[in-house]
Scaffold this active site. Structure first.
Site, mmCIF file in Angstrom:
data_model
loop_
_atom_site.group_PDB
_atom_site.id
_atom_site.type_symbol
_atom_site.label_atom_id
_atom_site.label_comp_id
_atom_site.label_asym_id
_atom_site.label_seq_id
_atom_site.Cartn_x
_atom_site.Cartn_y
_atom_site.Cartn_z
ATOM 1 N N ASN A 146 0.820 -1.210 0.000
ATOM 2 C CA ASN A 146 0.000 0.000 0.000
ATOM 3 C C ASN A 146 0.856 1.264 0.000
ATOM 4 O O ASN A 146 0.894 1.981 -0.992
ATOM 5 C CB ASN A 146 -0.953 -0.009 1.206
ATOM 6 C CG ASN A 146 -2.019 1.076 1.099
ATOM 7 O OD1 ASN A 146 -2.065 1.815 0.122
ATOM 8 N ND2 ASN A 146 -2.867 1.184 2.096
ATOM 9 N N ASP A 147 1.578 1.504 1.086
ATOM 10 C CA ASP A 147 2.328 2.750 1.177
ATOM 11 C C ASP A 147 3.348 2.914 0.044
ATOM 12 O O ASP A 147 3.574 4.018 -0.429
ATOM 13 C CB ASP A 147 3.059 2.821 2.521
ATOM 14 C CG ASP A 147 2.079 2.966 3.678
ATOM 15 O OD1 ASP A 147 0.965 3.451 3.440
ATOM 16 O OD2 ASP A 147 2.438 2.571 4.800
#
Lengths: 472, 123
Positions: A398-399
């Protein structure tokens, strides 16, 4: 009949060259394995040399101890799962640090009472001069820090304790007090060589190691492993100075350098400083972040829809993340890659430097699943390829794909290098839930029109997509 | 203190060699680099053997032998696990996955290519 100092020096030099070649071999996967074997051969030469060059008592005991150590470590090393590699590296690192601290302690006891005997090539220990005292104090402290820090890291990774940062009020004060005491004890050891103060110094080092790692959150652990690796290297180098042993100096320094480089590379790949990671939690939980799920509308779809997207694409880039490693989905993703390639689709993997649980961990997991290393692309070379990709498939990451790192100056991850999946025509996220990633920030890409989400455990979702692709 | 200066010289040069060699390591291999470097510092075994060989009393010997066990675990375990990891890094997969078969096919691509070339030329 002992080896002459000249032959001893030559054999140690040969061993040192073997270690350098071992690290040099790692510049390419083609030469890496041979390099590692050369390193092991160097270690064997060094151990044989020490038996032939120093007058030793207790030889049967020593050989028995070596047999015990090998019998414990080799089966573990042979059987460990690749997902558990970070724990094992932490464990081996810790015992190495502990061994260095013990050697320094015993050498101190040996050097102080009767002066004037030679232990190595360079007779530094005949008088406990302050420089040798300094090297001993350094080895005691850093070896103990590395031992204790590695054990806490091991406990965190093995989930014997919580993986969240452990912070309690007064931690900075306690830490400062322990450090001041450790410096005071070091000074006493340097100038008096008092054994019992040396033991106190080890205890203080253990306390420092525990306090240093407790506040570090699970996702920052890779950086800590790498840092502690450098610490052990430096402790071994310092013990080489104490014993006057060139090989220990060279080997320890090499490890110290590699650990330092890796630590810095990892920290910059996360867009953070090493100090920020170690002391971030002291300043009020910057790593805690939000874990609240958003309720904004997203486009979620079925495994069959994702299979159609993938199956009729020409170029697919897969972005594997921590979630894939946790779900142990690396073999399923390898099968998916094979199924897509059988349909004539080009599939490559984009690997962010901090994917997985230690530096380069994702590459090992995918290599274990038989994915050829040519298909694994580093961030710098793959980023310009997203433009020409039909689908970017993000699995459990995600990040590291959040465009806020480039576009939102106020964001906590602003400045962190990311994989630019937003440039691909279609983006598919396989996610467990809408919970934000480790940094605790929303990913705008999830709400973009080109994005499709498939919720569920990474391995389950991949399995469903795989059978749907086969059915196309 | 000529010996001290010699050791200092070696240390400083080793720092530069270390940075030089390690900065060329591909990021694909960072995990094997860590575990390989980890194995290398297990060479503290040499120091542990020296202190064990000079131990006079039981306590010292016990502690020194503990150091030998720990250092051996570090050294042997580190090299074994690194070898296991590196063994998995293979190039383009050849059709059969057995190691023996892939070694054979790796040795034979040249004749296979000339065969097809010959066929193409004959057509």
């Amino acid at each position: 009949m002992l080896l002459s100092p000249t032959w001893t020096a030559i054999l140690y030099l040969a061993a040192a060259v073997c270690f350098i070649l071992a690290l040099k071999g790692l510049s390419s996967p083609k030469t890496a394995r041979r390099g590692n074997l050369i390193g092991a051969a160097g270690a064997l030469v060094a151990v044989i040399t020490v038996f032939l060059s120093v007058r030793l008592e207790n030889i049967p005991w020593i050989i028995a101890a070596i047999a015990v150590g090998s019998a414990i470590a080799a089966p573990v090393a042979r059987r460990v799962q690749m997902t558990q590699m970070p724990q094992l590296v932490a464990l081996f690192n810790g015992v190495g640090g502990g061994a260095a601290a013990l050697v320094a302690l015993l050498e101190l006891g040996h050097a102080t009472p009767d002066a004037g005997d030679t232990t190595g090539l360079y007779d530094l220990t005949s008088v406990l001069n302050p420089w040798v005292g300094l090297a001993i104090a350094f080895t005691l402290l850093v070896g103990a820090v590395s031992f204790a820090g590695s054990m806490v890291t091991f406990a965190k990774l093995q989930e014997l304790m919580t993986t969240r940062p452990v912070v309690f009020p007064g931690l900075p004060v306690i830490m400062a007090a322990v450090l001041v005491a450790a410096i005071a004890a070091s000074v006493v050891v340097i100038f008096t060589g008092a054994i019992w103060i040396a033991v106190v110094l080890i205890v203080l080092g253990v306390a420092t190691g525990v306090l240093l790692v407790l506040p570090v959150g699970g996702a920052d652990v890779p950086i800590v492993i790498s840092l502690l690796n450098a610490f052990t290297g430096l402790a071994v180098a310092a013990s080489g100075l104490v014993l006057g042993n060139v090989l220990l100096v060279v080997a320890g320094t090499l490890v110290g350098a590699s650990g330092t480089i890796l630590t810095r590379a990892m920290a910059s790949a996360m867009g953070r400083s090493v100090a920020g990671i170690l002391f971030g939690a002291f300043r009020g939980g910057s790593t805690a972040g939000s874990t609240v799920a958003s309720d904004r509308p997203v486009r979620s779809s079925s495994a069959e829809d994702v299979a159609v997207l993938l199956g009729y694409a020409q170029r697919v880039i897969i972005v594997p993340g921590y979630g894939l490693a946790v779900a142990q989905g690396q073999h399923t993703i390898a099968e998916l890659q094979a199924a897509l390639e059988a349909r004539g689709i080009e599939v490559i993997f984009a690997i962010h430097p901090v994917a997985g649980r230690m530096p380069g961990h994702m590459n090992v997991l995918l290599a274990e699943a038989n994915i050829p290393y040519e298909a694994l692309k580093e961030m710098s070379e793959v980023n310009r390829e997203f433009k020409t990709a039909d689908v970017a498939l993000v699995v459990g990451a995600n990040d590291v794909v959040n465009p806020a790192a480039k576009t939102t100056p106020g964001s906590p991850i602003y400045g962190m290098p990311i994989l630019e999946v937003d440039a691909a025509r279609q983006v598919v996220f396989l996610k467990r839930s809408m919970r934000p990633g480790f940094a605790g920030i929303e990913n705008e890409l999830l709400f973009e029109p080109q994005t499709t989400l498939l919720f569920g455990d990474a391995k389950d979702s991949l399995g469903k997509v795989l059978s749907a692709v086969k059915a196309l | 203190m000529d010996d001290g200066i010699a050791l200092l010289t070696i240390t400083v040069l080793a720092v530069f060699v270390g940075f030089e060699v390690v900065s060329k390591v591909s990021s694909t291999l960072h995990t094997p680099l860590m575990s390989g470097a980890n194995a290398i510092h297990g060479i503290i075994l040499v120091g542990a053997i020296i202190v064990a060989g000079q131990a006079g009393d039981g306590w010292t010997l016990a502690l020194a032998l503990l150091a030998v066990v720990l250092a051996t675990a570090n050294l042997v375990g580190g090299f074994v696990v690194t070898d296991r990891m590196l063994e998995m890094f293979r190039g383009r997969r050849s059709k059969p996955t057995e190691p023996a078969a892939s070694a054979a096919s790796a040795a034979s691509p040249a004749p296979a290519a000339t065969d097809t070339d010959a066929k193409e030329a004959g057509r």
